[in-house]
Motif scaffolding. Structure first.
Motif, PDB file in Angstrom:
ATOM      1  N   GLY A  13      33.584   2.855  73.708  1.00  0.00           N
ATOM      2  CA  GLY A  13      33.345   4.058  72.914  1.00  0.00           C
ATOM      3  C   GLY A  13      33.475   5.329  73.729  1.00  0.00           C
ATOM      4  O   GLY A  13      34.028   6.336  73.253  1.00  0.00           O
ATOM      5  N   GLN A  14      32.977   5.298  74.976  1.00  0.00           N
ATOM      6  CA  GLN A  14      33.043   6.489  75.809  1.00  0.00           C
ATOM      7  C   GLN A  14      34.491   6.849  76.145  1.00  0.00           C
ATOM      8  O   GLN A  14      34.844   8.031  76.237  1.00  0.00           O
ATOM      9  CB  GLN A  14      32.239   6.271  77.095  1.00  0.00           C
ATOM     10  CG  GLN A  14      31.986   7.539  77.897  1.00  0.00           C
ATOM     11  CD  GLN A  14      31.269   8.613  77.086  1.00  0.00           C
ATOM     12  OE1 GLN A  14      30.361   8.316  76.312  1.00  0.00           O
ATOM     13  NE2 GLN A  14      31.668   9.870  77.267  1.00  0.00           N
ATOM     14  N   VAL A  17      35.793   8.743  73.223  1.00  0.00           N
ATOM     15  CA  VAL A  17      35.260  10.107  73.204  1.00  0.00           C
ATOM     16  C   VAL A  17      36.005  10.985  74.203  1.00  0.00           C
ATOM     17  O   VAL A  17      36.371  12.132  73.895  1.00  0.00           O
ATOM     18  CB  VAL A  17      33.748  10.099  73.501  1.00  0.00           C
ATOM     19  CG1 VAL A  17      33.232  11.514  73.718  1.00  0.00           C
ATOM     20  CG2 VAL A  17      32.990   9.418  72.371  1.00  0.00           C
ATOM     21  N   LEU A  28      31.945  15.083  67.349  1.00  0.00           N
ATOM     22  CA  LEU A  28      32.054  13.667  67.711  1.00  0.00           C
ATOM     23  C   LEU A  28      30.689  12.988  67.619  1.00  0.00           C
ATOM     24  O   LEU A  28      29.666  13.550  68.024  1.00  0.00           O
ATOM     25  CB  LEU A  28      32.593  13.507  69.136  1.00  0.00           C
ATOM     26  CG  LEU A  28      34.083  13.796  69.323  1.00  0.00           C
ATOM     27  CD1 LEU A  28      34.306  15.237  69.698  1.00  0.00           C
ATOM     28  CD2 LEU A  28      34.653  12.873  70.393  1.00  0.00           C
ATOM     29  N   GLN A  30      29.080   9.038  68.453  1.00  0.00           N
ATOM     30  CA  GLN A  30      29.304   7.674  68.942  1.00  0.00           C
ATOM     31  C   GLN A  30      28.034   6.877  68.759  1.00  0.00           C
ATOM     32  O   GLN A  30      26.929   7.351  69.052  1.00  0.00           O
ATOM     33  CB  GLN A  30      29.704   7.685  70.419  1.00  0.00           C
ATOM     34  CG  GLN A  30      29.843   6.288  71.014  1.00  0.00           C
ATOM     35  CD  GLN A  30      29.965   6.297  72.539  1.00  0.00           C
ATOM     36  OE1 GLN A  30      30.138   7.367  73.132  1.00  0.00           O
ATOM     37  NE2 GLN A  30      29.862   5.135  73.159  1.00  0.00           N
ATOM     38  N   ASP A  41      31.609  -0.448  69.303  1.00  0.00           N
ATOM     39  CA  ASP A  41      31.284   0.982  69.345  1.00  0.00           C
ATOM     40  C   ASP A  41      32.066   1.666  68.235  1.00  0.00           C
ATOM     41  O   ASP A  41      33.258   1.368  68.024  1.00  0.00           O
ATOM     42  CB  ASP A  41      31.676   1.596  70.693  1.00  0.00           C
ATOM     43  CG  ASP A  41      30.720   1.184  71.811  1.00  0.00           C
ATOM     44  OD1 ASP A  41      29.624   0.699  71.492  1.00  0.00           O
ATOM     45  OD2 ASP A  41      31.108   1.338  72.989  1.00  0.00           O
ATOM     46  N   VAL A  43      33.102   5.486  66.619  1.00  0.00           N
ATOM     47  CA  VAL A  43      33.175   6.917  66.896  1.00  0.00           C
ATOM     48  C   VAL A  43      33.688   7.633  65.647  1.00  0.00           C
ATOM     49  O   VAL A  43      34.731   7.254  65.096  1.00  0.00           O
ATOM     50  CB  VAL A  43      34.110   7.215  68.091  1.00  0.00           C
ATOM     51  CG1 VAL A  43      34.198   8.726  68.327  1.00  0.00           C
ATOM     52  CG2 VAL A  43      33.626   6.494  69.342  1.00  0.00           C
ATOM     53  N   LEU A  45      34.961  11.371  64.364  1.00  0.00           N
ATOM     54  CA  LEU A  45      35.425  12.636  64.945  1.00  0.00           C
ATOM     55  C   LEU A  45      36.288  13.371  63.942  1.00  0.00           C
ATOM     56  O   LEU A  45      36.744  12.816  62.937  1.00  0.00           O
ATOM     57  CB  LEU A  45      36.191  12.384  66.242  1.00  0.00           C
ATOM     58  CG  LEU A  45      37.430  11.466  66.176  1.00  0.00           C
ATOM     59  CD1 LEU A  45      38.696  12.271  65.855  1.00  0.00           C
ATOM     60  CD2 LEU A  45      37.600  10.725  67.500  1.00  0.00           C
TER      61      LEU A  45
END
Length: 431
Positions: A13-14, A17, A28, A30, A41, A43, A45
């Motif tokens: 997920g990171q 991002v 955003l 998450q 994960d 997200v 956005l």
């Protein structure tokens, strides 16, 4: 702006991002979730329209990537508060992937598609048979030609052979159904002569090419524009595309039982001219908006197919235009009639015998073989101070008009009728 929901394996997920931030994504969110099998994960956005495809392409490196693209414009508001007006007014064209997917979504099932084509054929037939303009407009609204037309242009711009074949099949299937329906209705109703609307709509103007070019460009522009930046409804644009195709197809169908090969040839010429014109302008417009052979979530396009397809279509279009302007007046009768009418006004003015009031110039149906019969009806008003009888003015103007038309080599046989109108007596006395 577009809202995307992105699902990736847990721990990625990171990475999503970080990539999204490189594309100026806003708002955003998450969080961790669990699908039926494994933890993931998720997200959420928001990203500008023009950056959607670039973002999707950058995310392709993540395994098991799942994306939900919300095909509606959103207004993400974020700090600073004073920047809200600028944030919501930044409306941009759609990304190429959305243009492509939007075009594909415009195609319905075969049953509904052919059903609309058949119904459009019924309404076109009624409109042409009863000389009803509003019914022709209604037929254009339900004729399902816009979807295949835009998909042919998209396939040309993308270089997609499979989509091109499927779109052409739908294109010509709809046209065949409409032609067959109008032909059957003419047989069932025992139609034994053409109607004024059939004759009028079968004639080809010298500016006929402008309609398909405008229809193709407007159709592509409508697909490329964000819904909040487009002032024109998609149905209106679809109607413009259908206006290029439905009447010629209906004329072909109705002319077949009558054996009117001249109208069939004119209808086929118009139909092919419209198909080529729409494809040329729409394909070029799609390329202007960034549609290319390869892109995010799309890799089956062939780069060389675009210049080949566009080149063949352009060559065909140019060949039709050469044929049109080399075979006067058969493929440019309304334009020829307008030009001759203007010349007649000048002939009357130069004669100093009368004042031009009104002229009606039209081509008669080709009942006499090997002859382009031109019917000319002219109304003039006797000029003050001319010491000639009404019959003498009429005969002199008739001869002058016929001589001018023959001298200009319009390739017509002019049948001219001049009517000399007298000024009312009470007006003469008042002078």
């Amino acid at each position: 702006m577009r809202q995307l929901q992105i699902r990736v394996p847990q721990g990625c997920g990171q990475q999503v991002v970080k990539i999204a931030q490189d594309y100026d994504a806003s708002n955003l969110i998450q969080f961790e979730a669990k699908d039926p099998a494994d933890p993931v994960d998720v997200v959420f956005l928001h990203v500008s329209n023009r950056r959607v495809e670039g973002l999707l392409e950058a995310l392709e490196s993540i395994e098991n990537l799942a994306v939900t693209l919300i095909p509606r414009g959103v207004m993400p508001l974020h700090p600073p508060i004073a920047g809200a007006p600028d944030q919501v007014t930044e409306v941009q064209p759609l990304s190429p992937i959305e243009i492509f997917l939007g075009g594909l979504q415009s195609v319905g099932s075969w049953r509904g598609f052919l059903g609309y084509a058949a119904l459009a054929g019924v309404v076109v037939w009624i409109g042409l048979f009863t000389n009803s303009n509003f019914l022709l407009i209604a037929a254009m609204m339900i004729a399902p030609f816009a979807g295949p037309a835009m998909n042919v242009a998209l396939a040309t711009a993308r270089g997609d052979k499979n989509l091109l074949k499927r779109s052409l099949l739908r294109y010509f299937s709809a046209l065949a159904v409409l032609i067959a329906v109008t032909a059957c209705l003419s047989l069932i109703m025992q139609q034994d002569m053409t109607t004024p609307f059939m004759v009028e709509n079968s004639q080809i103007s010298s500016v006929a090419i402008l309609l398909p070019l405008a229809a193709g460009a407007s159709g592509a522009l409508n697909l490329a524009q964000s819904e909040r930046s487009s002032l024109v409804a998609g149905a209106s644009v679809g109607m413009l595309v259908a206006a290029s195709l439905a009447p010629p197809a209906g004329i072909i169908g109705m002319s077949i039982p009558l054996g009117r090969w001249d109208m069939i040839v004119n209808g086929l010429f118009l139909l092919v001219l419209q198909l080529f014109g729409i494809n040329v302008s729409a394909a070029i417009m799609f390329r202007v908006f960034g549609v290319r052979a390869r892109g995010a979530r799309y890799d089956r396009g062939t780069r060389k197919l675009f210049p080949i397809s566009l080149g063949l279509t352009t060559v065909g279009l140019v060949a039709l235009l050469i044929l049109q302007f080399s075979d006067a007046p058969n493929f440019q009768r309304p334009s020829q009639a307008q030009r001759i009418n203007a010349d007649i006004k000048e002939v009357v003015a130069n004669s100093n015998l009368a004042e031009f009031v009104e002229g009606n110039v039209r081509f008669a149906q080709p009942n006499i073989s090997d002859q382009n019969t031109l019917l000319v009806v002219v109304y003039v008003q006797s000029q003050e101070g001319v010491d000639l009888s009404t019959e003498e003015i009429r005969d002199r103007l008739t001869g002058a008009i016929q001589a001018h038309i023959l001298q200009e080599d319009f390739n017509v046989i002019p049948l001219v009728s001049v009517t000399v109108l007298e000024t009312p007596d009470f007006l003469e006395n008042s002078r």
